[in-house]
Design a protein around this motif. Structure first.
Motif: not given
Length: 247
Positions: A141-142, A144, A187, A193-196, A239
């Protein structure tokens, strides 16, 4: 008078039939339309699938999965992507099956010695039979491309394979057990999104990698029903280090 009534009935029938046709036509108009932007995206993804398929057929399973990373999985749930979604997951599972088979053989070799010169127990186990929803294919997830993690596969016998963005892979064995704890960092994977958020775990997954190192993940079910694994560690300030979502 009878003739007049007959004409009225015929006219009424014709009007009803016409109204029915109009209603059906209107209902067809409500179906989602494929825009030119969507067509372009479908065409792009068809090219990715073709590349991944060719790599799979030639035995380049890692490269095939790496090619599939060019597809955003969330897009596959949109209107018009149905056949692409089916082939995407068929290719993914085919690649993973061959790679897991290879990982099992590597685990048998690593049972004798690891990179640190010691022995590592990478024997398979039946612990996931009690928690089958946490075995399967996970996506990082997220995502990169500058980070190593890409895909994670956990087989029902505990064999683990992590595929990386640079084409390398790690292998090992995992065990799972019930584990209830709150306040674990993850997350909100339902937002894309990268909202935790803080989660309550249901299980703990311990992975022993072939180099002898251990890693712990905490598993739970997201609001949309997906199984999620998080290591609960912070990364780069705001993050999360590793979160994996089963798809």
């Amino acid at each position: 008078m009878k003739k007049f009534r007959l004409v009225v009935c015929v006219l009424a029938t014709m009007m009803f039939a016409t109204a029915g046709c109009s209603s059906n036509s209107a209902s067809h108009d409500t179906k989602p339309k494929i825009t030119s932007k969507t067509r372009d995206k479908i065409s792009e993804y068809e090219g990715v699938i073709k590349t991944a398929r060719n790599l799979n057929e030639s035995g380049n399973y890692k490269a095939s999965n790496k090619a599939l990373n060019g597809i955003r999985i969330a897009d596959l749930s949109d209107h018009g992507f149905g056949s692409l979604k089916t082939e995407y997951f068929q290719l993914q599972k085919s690649n993973d099956a061959f790679l897991l088979k290879k990982a099992k053989k590597q685990n048998q070799t690593s049972n004798a010695t690891n990179s640190n010169g010691g022995t590592t127990n990478l024997s398979t186990n039946s612990s996931f039979s009690n928690y089958p929803k946490f075995a399967g294919d996970y996506e990082f997830y997220n995502y990169d491309p500058d980070r190593l993690q890409s895909d994670l596969v956990i087989d029902s016998d505990g064999t683990v394979l992590q595929e990386n963005t640079d084409g390398t892979s790690f292998h090992g064995v995992a065990t799972i057990s019930g584990y209830s704890q709150g306040g674990i960092l993850s997350y909100d994977v339902t937002t894309d999104t990268n909202k935790t958020k803080s989660i309550n775990s249901n299980v703990k997954v311990t992975v022993t990698w072939s180099n002898g190192q251990n890693e712990t993940y905490y598993g739970y079910t997201s609001y949309d029903g997906n199984s999620v694994l998080t290591d609960g560690k912070s990364y780069d300030g705001d993050l999360v280090n590793e979160v994996w979502v089963k798809y």
